[in-house]
Design a protein around this motif. Structure first.
Motif, PDB file in Angstrom:
ATOM      1  N   TYR A   1     -20.674 -12.615   5.145  1.00  0.00           N
ATOM      2  CA  TYR A   1     -20.662 -11.592   3.811  1.00  0.00           C
ATOM      3  C   TYR A   1     -21.359 -12.391   2.871  1.00  0.00           C
ATOM      4  O   TYR A   1     -22.278 -11.592   2.009  1.00  0.00           O
ATOM      5  CB  TYR A   1     -19.228 -11.203   3.775  1.00  0.00           C
ATOM      6  CG  TYR A   1     -18.568 -10.100   4.520  1.00  0.00           C
ATOM      7  CD1 TYR A   1     -19.494  -9.138   5.113  1.00  0.00           C
ATOM      8  CD2 TYR A   1     -17.311  -9.792   4.752  1.00  0.00           C
ATOM      9  CE1 TYR A   1     -19.138  -7.994   5.681  1.00  0.00           C
ATOM     10  CE2 TYR A   1     -16.923  -8.810   5.425  1.00  0.00           C
ATOM     11  CZ  TYR A   1     -17.838  -7.710   5.995  1.00  0.00           C
ATOM     12  OH  TYR A   1     -17.273  -6.910   6.683  1.00  0.00           O
ATOM     13  N   ARG A   2     -20.646 -13.276   2.295  1.00  0.00           N
ATOM     14  CA  ARG A   2     -21.303 -13.984   0.924  1.00  0.00           C
ATOM     15  C   ARG A   2     -21.786 -15.477   0.930  1.00  0.00           C
ATOM     16  O   ARG A   2     -22.079 -16.059   0.106  1.00  0.00           O
ATOM     17  CB  ARG A   2     -20.154 -14.021   0.263  1.00  0.00           C
ATOM     18  CG  ARG A   2     -19.571 -12.713  -0.237  1.00  0.00           C
ATOM     19  CD  ARG A   2     -18.197 -12.642  -1.091  1.00  0.00           C
ATOM     20  NE  ARG A   2     -17.747 -11.360  -1.550  1.00  0.00           N
ATOM     21  CZ  ARG A   2     -16.998 -10.441  -0.939  1.00  0.00           C
ATOM     22  NH1 ARG A   2     -16.649 -10.791   0.411  1.00  0.00           N
ATOM     23  NH2 ARG A   2     -16.856  -9.295  -1.552  1.00  0.00           N
ATOM     24  N   SER A   3     -22.123 -15.691   2.536  1.00  0.00           N
ATOM     25  CA  SER A   3     -22.865 -16.984   2.397  1.00  0.00           C
ATOM     26  C   SER A   3     -24.099 -17.003   2.995  1.00  0.00           C
ATOM     27  O   SER A   3     -24.970 -17.953   2.781  1.00  0.00           O
ATOM     28  CB  SER A   3     -21.916 -17.715   3.928  1.00  0.00           C
ATOM     29  OG  SER A   3     -22.216 -17.084   5.054  1.00  0.00           O
ATOM     30  N   LEU A   4     -24.862 -15.783   3.330  1.00  0.00           N
ATOM     31  CA  LEU A   4     -25.919 -15.602   3.562  1.00  0.00           C
ATOM     32  C   LEU A   4     -26.605 -14.457   2.812  1.00  0.00           C
ATOM     33  O   LEU A   4     -26.160 -13.438   2.526  1.00  0.00           O
ATOM     34  CB  LEU A   4     -25.945 -15.138   5.027  1.00  0.00           C
ATOM     35  CG  LEU A   4     -27.275 -14.967   5.773  1.00  0.00           C
ATOM     36  CD1 LEU A   4     -27.978 -16.162   5.976  1.00  0.00           C
ATOM     37  CD2 LEU A   4     -27.094 -14.162   7.115  1.00  0.00           C
ATOM     38  N   SER A   5     -28.124 -14.930   2.193  1.00  0.00           N
ATOM     39  CA  SER A   5     -28.854 -14.076   1.444  1.00  0.00           C
ATOM     40  C   SER A   5     -30.329 -14.062   2.012  1.00  0.00           C
ATOM     41  O   SER A   5     -30.842 -14.887   2.518  1.00  0.00           O
ATOM     42  CB  SER A   5     -28.709 -14.443   0.053  1.00  0.00           C
ATOM     43  OG  SER A   5     -27.458 -14.275  -0.544  1.00  0.00           O
ATOM     44  N   GLU A   6     -30.963 -13.088   1.570  1.00  0.00           N
ATOM     45  CA  GLU A   6     -32.335 -12.613   1.757  1.00  0.00           C
ATOM     46  C   GLU A   6     -33.115 -11.552   1.102  1.00  0.00           C
ATOM     47  O   GLU A   6     -32.000 -10.713   0.829  1.00  0.00           O
ATOM     48  CB  GLU A   6     -32.788 -12.876   3.370  1.00  0.00           C
ATOM     49  CG  GLU A   6     -32.484 -11.588   4.140  1.00  0.00           C
ATOM     50  CD  GLU A   6     -33.245 -11.548   5.516  1.00  0.00           C
ATOM     51  OE1 GLU A   6     -34.223 -11.923   5.728  1.00  0.00           O
ATOM     52  OE2 GLU A   6     -32.270 -10.918   6.351  1.00  0.00           O
TER      53      GLU A   6
END
Length: 668
Positions: free
Chosen positions: A523-528
């Motif tokens: 949820y809050r550990s992966l961004s792109e």
């Protein structure tokens, strides 16, 4: 207690303001199911039908209901409500074809007796689990309220079935949401052979209704006029003042639960007493004594009904036995839908976390589909357990973003009811683990309803899932394999923000039932960077997230990130195939990567035994054997519940064991 509960007072009819035409119509309506019953019992003895659930002695309830409601108001009947089907003028030849498992029946031979519905006749049939239809009625009634339609929905249950948790959930949701539902309990004293005193510790359901904040009315279920007047008056009032009401119809079942079970468990004197209260014979006597009916008219009417029954039976018996067609069987699993991929309108992108991508997709789907209703625990002002719907209630309103009581089964069932009325539903499980409480609705209602009688289930269930956050056995399970085995469901499991938004939008577009798994640890550990605009991705299409020559890793969800990290750390040149969609899974993509490298390992976060990897590895072994240079391998979590302590959870998860297997596979 059974003798005390079941009324033995005489059946007294009051003509009131009813016209003779109305009284005679009720009589004819009563005769049709009774004469069908008589015929069916003969056919059963002759071996021409295999099973029969008798409503003998309870016909007045069904007829009072069906004659009192408008024809475009939904009724959800049960086993002993033949009169609902005949009262709604279902062609008898089609009804009999249904009983015999013929192609022209409502389920094309796929289900039996009254396990079907007909939108044309505003009937939604039951399933054998007895309780789930109450929640479906809630969903239909909710749709009426949302559409500002002044309509009533009526659902039947039995005194035995009221012991089911679905009874409580269905009534509770209707009461909290003030839904225009009439719950009719056919109180006949027995659940199969179990008497009422062994089912519940109260006498009458009029004691139970007030606990839900609900009006309750008790009527003589063997008095067709009393039943008719009650439902007529009640439905008129509820259309003006929407609310649920519980109606208890006191009656008695004069034959077995089904014919094979018999009635030896019933005291003889009880059967004799209730035979004097026969709803057809007593009403007929009233009409004759009142001069509303005479013997000539009676004989003529019975002859006409018998003739109609015999003609319809001849048509049904003449139809050939259903011929299986595997292509048609598979095709009818789902409502026909051809996905058209939507690309973003602009190139504008924004860095978004996994959780934001889900929220973004959900919000844009709410804009795109005004008939999309969100339901879940704490999803309103609180924004959901993980804040995915934060701000949604302010933007879309409380009608469309609905906080629910703690009743997963009822809310999933209500989603199905909404879809019957043309709405879309998204149901959020606070944690995917809690879906077990709604398991029956998913695997027996949502998954089977289109295959059974052509009704689609436009419901997406969001499932926050997965371990790695030290949440213990009941907030960390990977339970996608529970549903992977169930035909009629579609399952998606994204591993990136881009996929999360595109697959969620695609699932919400499709008018078929979906389970949408979203890993909490991402949820809050992966961004792109993902498109700001609305877009969809192809359902059933895997994605090659890394390319190599040495071996192939097939995985999904968190496994994608474990695989990426492992091959980078170990210097392995590997294909990493992210399935993305688990049902249907991408057979061609799997075959292509196997053919390319000849070495395959499947990685799943789920426990190893009985997981999705076992099925796909078996398929590879069967269909790609000549392409392989090594045994097909797989790795998953330990075959234990998910432990709480971080060190135990780390040992439970397959990351380290997977690395060992990778080396073994590469060196084979």
């Amino acid at each position: 207690m059974t003798r005390e509960i079941l009324s033995t007072t005489p059946v007294i009819f009051k003509k009131g303001k009813h016209s003779d035409a109305t009284l005679l119509q009720l009589y004819r309506s009563l005769l049709v199911p009774r004469k069908i019953e008589e015929k069916m019992l003969v056919l059963l003895r002759q071996g021409k039908i295999t099973k029969w659930f008798s409503g003998w002695g309870q016909e007045a309830i069904s007829i009072g209901v069906v004659e009192a409601l408008a024809n475009d108001e939904f009724i959800l009947p049960m086993h002993r409500n033949l009169g609902i089907f005949t009262g709604r003028k279902i062609p008898l030849e089609r009804l009999f074809a249904q009983f015999q498992g013929k192609k022209s029946g409502f389920t094309k031979g796929r289900d039996r007796s009254f396990h079907f519905g007909s939108r044309e006749h505003h009937i939604v049939g039951m399933i054998s689990h007895l309780g789930p239809q109450l929640a479906i009625a809630d969903g239909i009634a909710l749709a009426h309220r949302l559409s500002n339609e002044r309509k009533v929905t009526l659902v039947f249950t039995g005194d035995g079935a009221s012991s089911e948790g679905d009874f409580h959930e269905g009534l509770n949701v209707a009461a909290v949401w003030k839904l225009p539902v009439i719950f009719v309990v056919e109180h006949n004293g027995y659940g199969l052979s179990t008497p009422s005193e062994e089912q519940f510790a109260f006498k009458y359901f009029t004691e139970k209704g007030p606990g839900y904040g609900m009006e309750t009315i008790r009527v003589d279920g063997n008095n067709v006029l009393e039943m008719y007047d009650c439902i007529k008056k009640l439905s008129k009032d509820i259309r003006k003042n929407p609310r649920p009401v519980l109606v208890e119809a006191i009656t008695f079942r004069m034959r077995g639960h089904e014919e094979a079970s018999g009635t030896k468990y019933v005291p003889k004197e009880l059967m004799e007493t209730w035979s004097l209260k026969d709803p057809v014979e007593n009403y007929e006597r009233f009409l004759l004594e009142s001069g509303i009916l005479n013997e000539v008219e009676k004989v003529k009417m019975i002859a006409e009904i018998k003739s109609e029954i015999n003609q319809a039976l001849d048509i049904a018996f003449a139809e050939e036995a259903v011929q299986p067609n595997s292509d048609e069987e598979l095709r009818d699993l789902f409502y026909p839908f051809e996905q058209i991929i939507t690309n973003p309108l602009s190139d504008k992108k924004t860095e978004k976390r996994f959780i934001d991508a889900i929220s973004d997709g959900l919000s844009q789907s709410m804009d795109k589909y005004p008939n999309l209703i969100l339901m879940g625990q704490d999803i309103g002002e609180y924004g959901g357990a993980f804040k995915i719907t934060d701000g949604f209630k302010a933007k879309f309103g409380s009608d469309r973003v609905r906080n629910t009581p703690l009743c997963e089964s009822a809310i999933i069932g209500a989603g199905l009811g909404l879809s019957i009325q043309g709405y879309k539903a998204m149901v959020e499980m606070q944690f995917g683990d809690f879906v077990s409480v709604g398991f029956n609705q998913i695997v027996n209602n949502l998954a089977k309803i289109h295959y059974r009688w052509g009704q689609n289930a436009d419901v997406v269930i969001r499932m926050p899932t997965g371990a790695g956050v030290a949440a213990g056995p009941f907030h960390s399970q990977s339970n996608e394999a529970w549903f992977f085995h169930t035909p009629g469901l579609k399952i998606v499991y994204p591993s990136s923000p881009y996929d999360a938004k595109g697959l969620l939008n695609a699932a919400l577009e499709d008018p078929n039932p979906y389970l949408y798994f979203e890993h909490k640890a991402l949820y809050r550990s992966l961004s792109e960077e993902i498109p700001d605009d609305y877009y969809t991705l192809e359902i059933g299409k895997a994605k090659l997230v890394a390319e190599g020559q040495e071996l192939s890793i097939i995985t999904y969800g968190m496994g994608v990130h474990w695989a990426k990290a492992a091959v980078e750390e170990m210097g392995i040149d590997a294909d990493i195939l992210d399935l993305r969609t688990l049902l249907p899974w991408d057979v061609e993509a799997v075959k292509a990567t196997v053919q390319k490298t000849g070495r395959v390992i499947f990685l799943q976060e789920d426990c190893l035994t009985g997981g999705i990897g076992g099925e796909i590895c078996a398929w590879i072994s069967e269909h790609c054997f000549e392409m392989l240079d090594a045994p097909v391998m797989r790795e998953g979590s330990l075959d234990t519940p998910v432990p709480f302590a971080p060190s135990l959870e780390k040992n439970f998860l397959p990351v380290d064991r997977f690395k060992e297997k990778l080396l073994k596979l590469r060196s084979y």
